[in-house]
Design an enzyme around this catalytic site. Structure first.
Site, PDB file in Angstrom:
ATOM      1  N   LYS A   1      14.890 -14.421  -2.270  1.00  0.00           N
ATOM      2  CA  LYS A   1      14.498 -15.407  -1.258  1.00  0.00           C
ATOM      3  C   LYS A   1      14.815 -14.938   0.156  1.00  0.00           C
ATOM      4  O   LYS A   1      14.199 -15.398   1.126  1.00  0.00           O
ATOM      5  CB  LYS A   1      15.190 -16.739  -1.534  1.00  0.00           C
TER       6      LYS A   1
ATOM      7  N   ASP B   1      -7.854   9.376 -10.642  1.00  0.00           N
ATOM      8  CA  ASP B   1      -7.737   8.547  -9.455  1.00  0.00           C
ATOM      9  C   ASP B   1      -7.040   7.254  -9.865  1.00  0.00           C
ATOM     10  O   ASP B   1      -7.320   6.706 -10.942  1.00  0.00           O
ATOM     11  CB  ASP B   1      -9.132   8.240  -8.898  1.00  0.00           C
ATOM     12  N   GLU B   2      -6.144   6.773  -9.028  1.00  0.00           N
ATOM     13  CA  GLU B   2      -5.372   5.573  -9.396  1.00  0.00           C
ATOM     14  C   GLU B   2      -6.254   4.329  -9.507  1.00  0.00           C
ATOM     15  O   GLU B   2      -5.839   3.326 -10.107  1.00  0.00           O
ATOM     16  CB  GLU B   2      -4.245   5.327  -8.393  1.00  0.00           C
TER      17      GLU B   2
ATOM     18  N   HIS C   1       2.587   6.611  -8.944  1.00  0.00           N
ATOM     19  CA  HIS C   1       1.681   6.466  -7.800  1.00  0.00           C
ATOM     20  C   HIS C   1       2.177   5.350  -6.882  1.00  0.00           C
ATOM     21  O   HIS C   1       2.661   4.330  -7.352  1.00  0.00           O
ATOM     22  CB  HIS C   1       0.259   6.162  -8.271  1.00  0.00           C
TER      23      HIS C   1
ATOM     24  N   GLY D   1      -4.062  14.547   3.160  1.00  0.00           N
ATOM     25  CA  GLY D   1      -4.091  15.574   4.201  1.00  0.00           C
ATOM     26  C   GLY D   1      -3.563  16.922   3.752  1.00  0.00           C
ATOM     27  O   GLY D   1      -3.161  17.733   4.591  1.00  0.00           O
TER      28      GLY D   1
ATOM     29  N   GLY E   1      -9.449  15.889  -1.382  1.00  0.00           N
ATOM     30  CA  GLY E   1     -10.454  16.527  -0.550  1.00  0.00           C
ATOM     31  C   GLY E   1     -10.186  17.989  -0.295  1.00  0.00           C
ATOM     32  O   GLY E   1     -11.121  18.782  -0.120  1.00  0.00           O
TER      33      GLY E   1
END
Length: 411
Positions: free
Chosen positions: A100, A177-178, A266, A338, A361
């Site tokens: 809380k 891919d997640e 992940h 990146g 990429g």
């Protein structure tokens, strides 16, 4: 009044950064210490106080960091929570230290100091750095992992073809891919079987077998059984969206001897916890400390180089959690987003040899395709290991040359 009998040896010490009036800090800290442990102290009869004292929190410290023009101060407070209040689950830990309280205005959980007694109640990595390296047969260099992109909507044959192109580049791991949840065209079991056959076929020619990190998906109640089945079918690792499913779910997988494959954690959804500088939980706790306790063998987190980044200071703290000496095995860091071949010398400098080069990429966007994208990373690794500048090594290595022509090197 707060408990004077507990100590950090049998308590979790949580450090918070908050904003309040300076003259209210002591009362605020004491209210947290008592409110998150026994609820009240002053209204308890004397006999009852002696019974609950061991469960009461304690204020360990208050430090003013900054004074604001409006009269508020930014301060850190340290609260010790007795381990006796916890039951060895992440639910009990997180609800105690930031349940809380997380809804009580501008306050952020910055650090957690946990005694070994409590740390040992969590499973930690089953394989760790050395265990993952043994399974993949990759030593004395960074691991190379390709992110499987454009999965949804592809048939199994198309997926196998895409996996094969990545494996031809020699990468150690290909991870889902997640966001790959649909089973409309192929179940995770179908993919594991098909990719394993393709990996064997390629390994007969190349001598290197690429492992597949399959996204563990489905209802929570069925995850453990599916994890066992995927491991038995030959999955190389399990990709788990840890924050979405919960740390305790991952801990159950790590404890299970039949889930005999590494866990790849992940960070999806984690930004909702650490993204604000004034609210939530610090990134190194979310993506480092808790991931290792839960049993992650490889931990993915935003790199310092892409569009979604962690700063250097946060990254250093995260790495400390993943690698520090302690009851549990160390975790392989996988800085992501990146990552491209020209960055490999910087990655060696920033992380050392025990890391995963996790590229999407930076592999698929290579002018020569994913096969050449993977090879470009290994060319860059060779150059660093032999002390050869990348530009020099690229002269007789087409994959690296094309990668440098496209992405260059960091300034």
């Amino acid at each position: 009044m707060v408990n004077q009998d507990s100590s950090p040896r049998d308590a979790v010490v949580a450090t918070y950064r908050l904003r309040d009036r300076k003259d209210k800090l002591e009362a605020r800290a004491e209210g947290i210490a008592v409110g998150l442990t026994i609820g009240t102290w002053t209204d308890l009869p004397a006999a009852r106080k002696s019974e609950v004292a061991k469960h009461c929190g304690r204020v360990e410290g208050i430090r003013v960091l900054d004074e604001r023009p409006d009269g508020d101060v930014v301060a850190e407070i340290d609260i010790a929570y007795p381990v006796a209040n916890l039951n060895g689950t992440f639910a009990s830990l997180l609800v105690t230290v930031f349940g809380k309280l997380s809804m009580d205005g501008e306050i952020r959980l910055e650090r957690l100091q946990m005694p070994d007694e409590l740390v040992r109640q969590f499973p930690g990595p089953k394989f760790g750095v050395e265990g993952v390296r043994r399974r993949l047969g990759a030593y004395n260099r960074p691991l190379v992992m390709s992110i499987f992109k454009a999965c949804a909507g592809l048939t199994l044959d198309e997926l196998v073809e895409a996996f094969g192109e990545q494996a031809e580049g020699g990468v150690d791991l290909v991870k889902d891919d997640e966001i790959f949840f649909t089973e409309a065209y192929a179940t995770p079991e179908d993919r594991v079987r098909a990719y394993a056959a393709k990996a064997d076929e390629i390994a007969q020619r190349t001598g290197r077998r690429t492992a597949y990190a399959v996204n563990l998906t489905g209802p929570v109640h069925s995850l453990r059984e599916r994890a066992r089945r995927l491991a038995e079918l030959g999955a190389g690792a399990l990709l788990v969206n840890v924050v979405a499913y919960g740390y305790d779910v991952v801990a159950d997988l790590a404890r299970d001897p039949d889930v005999d494959v590494p866990i790849l954690a992940h960070p999806a959804v984690s930004g909702a916890l650490y993204g604000s500088p004034n609210y939530g939980i610090a990134a190194d706790i979310v993506l480092g400390q808790l991931m290792r306790l839960a049993g992650a063998d490889i931990g993915i987190f935003p790199s310092m180089y892409g569009s979604v980044t962690l700063g250097r200071e946060a990254t250093d703290r995260l790495l400390q959690h993943l690698r520090a000496e302690g009851p549990h095995k160390p975790v392989l860091p996988a800085p992501s987003a990146g990552i491209y071949p020209g960055l490999v010398p910087r990655l060696y400098q920033d992380f050392g040899v025990d890391l995963v080069l996790n590229a999407g990429g930076g592999i698929h966007g290579h002018p020569g395709g994913a096969r050449m994208g993977g090879r470009a990373f290994f060319d860059a690794i060779w150059a660093v290991e032999h002390g050869v500048p990348l530009e020099e090594a690229a002269k007789d290595r087409p994959a690296l040359r094309q990668a440098l022509e496209k992405w260059g090197m960091p300034s």
